[in-house]
Every structure is written in C-alpha cells, then in structure tokens.
Design a protein around this motif. Structure first.
Motif, PDB file in Angstrom:
ATOM      1  N   UNK A  76       7.615   5.148   4.922  1.00  0.00           N
ATOM      2  CA  UNK A  76       7.993   4.661   3.931  1.00  0.00           C
ATOM      3  C   UNK A  76       7.317   4.016   3.655  1.00  0.00           C
ATOM      4  N   UNK A  77       6.457   2.722   3.378  1.00  0.00           N
ATOM      5  CA  UNK A  77       6.136   1.709   3.232  1.00  0.00           C
ATOM      6  C   UNK A  77       4.980   1.999   3.425  1.00  0.00           C
ATOM      7  N   UNK A  78       4.114   3.136   4.432  1.00  0.00           N
ATOM      8  CA  UNK A  78       3.026   3.690   4.279  1.00  0.00           C
ATOM      9  C   UNK A  78       2.508   4.330   2.930  1.00  0.00           C
ATOM     10  N   UNK A  79       3.589   4.916   3.260  1.00  0.00           N
ATOM     11  CA  UNK A  79       4.000   5.584   1.332  1.00  0.00           C
ATOM     12  C   UNK A  79       3.819   5.110   0.374  1.00  0.00           C
ATOM     13  N   UNK A  80       4.421   4.349   0.328  1.00  0.00           N
ATOM     14  CA  UNK A  80       4.394   2.823  -0.742  1.00  0.00           C
ATOM     15  C   UNK A  80       3.584   2.880  -1.069  1.00  0.00           C
ATOM     16  N   UNK A  81       2.522   2.255  -0.135  1.00  0.00           N
ATOM     17  CA  UNK A  81       1.550   1.574   0.152  1.00  0.00           C
ATOM     18  C   UNK A  81       0.137   2.791  -0.632  1.00  0.00           C
ATOM     19  N   UNK A  82      -0.021   4.158   0.144  1.00  0.00           N
ATOM     20  CA  UNK A  82      -0.769   5.172  -1.206  1.00  0.00           C
ATOM     21  C   UNK A  82      -0.261   5.178  -2.123  1.00  0.00           C
ATOM     22  N   UNK A 105       2.514  10.889   8.820  1.00  0.00           N
ATOM     23  CA  UNK A 105       4.021  10.123   8.287  1.00  0.00           C
ATOM     24  C   UNK A 105       3.994   9.960   7.196  1.00  0.00           C
ATOM     25  N   UNK A 106       2.806  10.502   6.142  1.00  0.00           N
ATOM     26  CA  UNK A 106       1.874   9.847   4.356  1.00  0.00           C
ATOM     27  C   UNK A 106       1.571  11.320   4.383  1.00  0.00           C
ATOM     28  N   UNK A 107       1.867  11.811   2.741  1.00  0.00           N
ATOM     29  CA  UNK A 107       1.975  12.424   2.027  1.00  0.00           C
ATOM     30  C   UNK A 107       1.231  12.209   1.057  1.00  0.00           C
ATOM     31  N   UNK A 108       0.176  12.762   0.481  1.00  0.00           N
ATOM     32  CA  UNK A 108      -0.931  12.750   0.133  1.00  0.00           C
ATOM     33  C   UNK A 108      -0.608  13.664  -0.711  1.00  0.00           C
ATOM     34  N   UNK A 109      -0.385  13.565  -2.738  1.00  0.00           N
ATOM     35  CA  UNK A 109      -1.193  14.971  -3.980  1.00  0.00           C
ATOM     36  C   UNK A 109      -1.645  15.101  -3.891  1.00  0.00           C
ATOM     37  N   UNK A 110      -2.261  16.492  -4.373  1.00  0.00           N
ATOM     38  CA  UNK A 110      -3.732  17.201  -5.018  1.00  0.00           C
ATOM     39  C   UNK A 110      -4.070  16.050  -6.450  1.00  0.00           C
ATOM     40  N   UNK A 136       3.176  -4.004  -7.619  1.00  0.00           N
ATOM     41  CA  UNK A 136       3.886  -2.865  -8.306  1.00  0.00           C
ATOM     42  C   UNK A 136       5.565  -1.894  -7.329  1.00  0.00           C
ATOM     43  N   UNK A 137       4.474  -1.516  -6.547  1.00  0.00           N
ATOM     44  CA  UNK A 137       4.815   0.270  -5.938  1.00  0.00           C
ATOM     45  C   UNK A 137       5.956  -0.624  -4.561  1.00  0.00           C
ATOM     46  N   UNK A 138       5.903  -1.366  -4.590  1.00  0.00           N
ATOM     47  CA  UNK A 138       6.441  -2.347  -3.116  1.00  0.00           C
ATOM     48  C   UNK A 138       7.228  -2.326  -3.794  1.00  0.00           C
ATOM     49  N   UNK A 139       7.355  -3.605  -5.464  1.00  0.00           N
ATOM     50  CA  UNK A 139       8.366  -3.924  -5.663  1.00  0.00           C
ATOM     51  C   UNK A 139       9.704  -2.809  -6.173  1.00  0.00           C
ATOM     52  N   UNK A 140       8.985  -1.722  -7.043  1.00  0.00           N
ATOM     53  CA  UNK A 140       9.760  -0.760  -7.006  1.00  0.00           C
ATOM     54  C   UNK A 140      10.707   0.108  -6.057  1.00  0.00           C
ATOM     55  N   UNK A 141      10.208   0.238  -4.745  1.00  0.00           N
ATOM     56  CA  UNK A 141      10.521   0.708  -3.838  1.00  0.00           C
ATOM     57  C   UNK A 141      11.444  -0.022  -3.312  1.00  0.00           C
ATOM     58  N   UNK A 142      11.293  -0.920  -3.288  1.00  0.00           N
ATOM     59  CA  UNK A 142      11.913  -2.424  -1.887  1.00  0.00           C
ATOM     60  C   UNK A 142      13.151  -3.008  -2.689  1.00  0.00           C
ATOM     61  N   UNK A 143      12.660  -2.842  -4.572  1.00  0.00           N
ATOM     62  CA  UNK A 143      13.878  -3.948  -5.697  1.00  0.00           C
ATOM     63  C   UNK A 143      14.203  -3.224  -6.637  1.00  0.00           C
ATOM     64  N   UNK A 144      13.381  -3.655  -7.353  1.00  0.00           N
ATOM     65  CA  UNK A 144      13.958  -3.042  -8.348  1.00  0.00           C
ATOM     66  C   UNK A 144      12.902  -2.535  -9.701  1.00  0.00           C
ATOM     67  N   UNK A 145      12.626  -1.418 -10.709  1.00  0.00           N
ATOM     68  CA  UNK A 145      12.320  -1.097 -11.139  1.00  0.00           C
ATOM     69  C   UNK A 145      12.072  -2.061 -12.101  1.00  0.00           C
TER      70      UNK A 145
END
Length: 292
Positions: free
Chosen positions: A3-9, A134-139, A252-261
């Motif tokens: 999940x961490x790697x996905x959020x990095x991407x 474990x990482x998904x990259x969209x088009x 910004x992405x990490x805050x949304x993923x592990x905290x709150x939007x």
C-alpha cells in the motif's frame, strides 16, 4: 508495504503535475523576481482548453496537448505585456497585488462564459493498467510521467543549450549587464512567460484527464501548492521545482492514505512553514545579500 509503494506512485503522478506548474513560478521569479499568482489560473485555462478541443473539435490527446500549451503560452505573454510590463520599475508589492487581481479577472471571466458547473472530458485514453509487483500503474499515470519527463528534458535543453536559454540565464544573473551585451530583456521575459505558461497549460490538461473534470476555480488551490513546491525546492531553481513538486504530491497522498483527507491541504502549508523556519532559501536555493 504494498500500500505504501502504491501511494508513492500515486503521489509521484500528482507531484509531476505540481512540478510542471511550479516551474512557471520559479522561472518567472528567477527572471524578474515576481510571484505570478495568476499562474494557477493559466493552468485552469489549460484544462478548459483541453475540454473544448476534445469535446467540440474531437482532437486526440497529442494535438489537444499542443493546443493547450500554445493557448496558455500566448495567454501568459499577453498577461505579461498588459499587466506586468508597465509595472516593471514599480515596487514589488504593486506587481504582487496586480498578479492577484489578474487571477480574479481570469477566474470570474471563465465563470461568466463557462458557468460554475464542473465540465467532464470525453474518454480519450484507454482504461487499462499494469501490475508491477505489488504496485498498480494506470495508463493515465504513465502518460503523466512520460509527458512530465519529456517536458523537463526539453526545458533543460532549452535553458542550457540554446541562445534564448543563455539569454534567460544572463537576464536572471544581471539584467543591466544583459542589456549591455545586446540581449533584449523584454523579449527574454516574454519568452520566459511563454514557456512557463505552456507548461502550466500541459499540467492543466493532465489534471483534467486525471480527475476527469474542469472548473473555474480549479487553479486556485493547486496553484498555491505549486508555489509551495517552488519555495520548498528553492524558488528560482528548476531542479528545486521538480523535487518540490514531487515531494508535495507524495506528502499529500500519504496524508490522505494514512490520515484524513481533511488535512491534505493543511500538510502543504505546514511544510511551507517548516521550510521558511529551517531553510528559508529552500532546498536548492542560495541565500543572497541584498542592498536596502
């Protein structure tokens, strides 16, 4: 960990867009020491231009991207010639207030002509993705990465390997000295606005496709975040704008993923405060002595 790697991407794709906008801030500041707060609204014009040419003219991605960059580049030059050039010798606060005024003019002009409703794009890119471990990259993420890298390489080439790039660096270092060497300062400043605004136009189209929306006020908050990215990296530094944009996007992405939007915008300004306290010149910036 996956999940961490996905959020990095995800953060890097968002940060790439911030980086393109931050480049406009840092280029203009490096030349004429102006914070162009209308820059975020040029980014918004890029999103609307993309919506218009894809919806009503049926353009595909590459032609639409080029049109967005051309339209926003011309708009940037017009803003510089009409609003900023007459104030070049005025106090900096005058130019700053003018930039804020230009921002509001663009926003409410777009509201008048386009309305306040959100515009959605027609389907332009295939809805596919790739699984890399474990990482998904969209088009669309791959497109954002590719466009950002190509534009960064092209900008680096222009600045370091072309005549106009040498002129920009000369004007940035010493405007009066550049004049004595026969460099047209006015044309150099206009070209700087042209390039910076074209990059913002590309970012506007990319974010419009990423979120599938465009609205008249969409440039306000991302414009401020891109400004923070430029300050974080060292305003006036092109590598700093890139690093700052990527860092802000990931944070910004990490805050949304592990905290709150709810804190996605707050974290950006917290970073700005910390940078101004710890290293006011930014990551790649240099402290300069200034006569007063």
């Amino acid at each position: 960990m996956s999940q961490f790697l996905q959020q990095v991407v995800n953060g890097l794709s968002l940060g790439s867009i911030y980086a393109l906008v931050a480049l406009g801030y840092t280029m203009v500041y490096g030349i004429i020491k102006l914070i162009n707060f209308a820059h975020g609204d040029i980014y918004m014009i890029g999103a609307y231009t993309a919506f218009f040419v894809t919806t009503y003219l049926g353009m595909s991605f590459i032609p639409a991207l080029l049109v967005c960059m051309i339209v926003c580049g011309i708009l940037g030059v017009l803003i510089e010639r009409i609003a900023y050039k007459p104030l070049r010798k005025a106090p900096r606060i005058t130019a700053l207030i003018t930039a804020i005024g230009v921002s509001y003019v663009i926003e409410y002009t777009m509201q008048f002509f386009m309305g306040t409703s959100v515009k959605t794009y027609p389907k332009m890119l295939p809805d596919i993705s790739w699984q890399i471990g474990a990482v998904k990259i969209s088009y669309i993420q791959m497109v954002i990465f590719t466009v950002t890298i190509v534009l960064m390489v092209l900008l680096t080439f222009i600045i370091h390997k072309t005549k106009i790039g040498r002129a920009m660096r000369a004007v940035s270092a010493d405007e009066n000295g550049a004049k004595l060497m026969g460099i047209s300062v006015d044309n150099t400043i206009s070209i700087t606005f042209l390039i910076g605004s074209a990059l913002a136009g590309a970012a506007g189209m990319l974010v419009g496709l990423y979120y599938n929306s465009a609205s008249p006020l969409m440039g306000m908050v991302p414009g401020l975040k891109a400004f923070v990215a430029a300050v974080f990296g060292g305003i006036g530094s092109i590598p700093g704008a890139l690093v700052g944009g990527l860092f802000i996007g990931v944070a910004e992405t990490m805050v949304v993923a592990y905290g709150s939007s709810l804190y996605r915008d707050a974290i950006v300004y917290i970073i700005l405060i910390i940078v101004l306290i710890v290293k006011p010149a930014g990551l790649f910036g240099k402290n300069e002595r200034e006569k007063v």
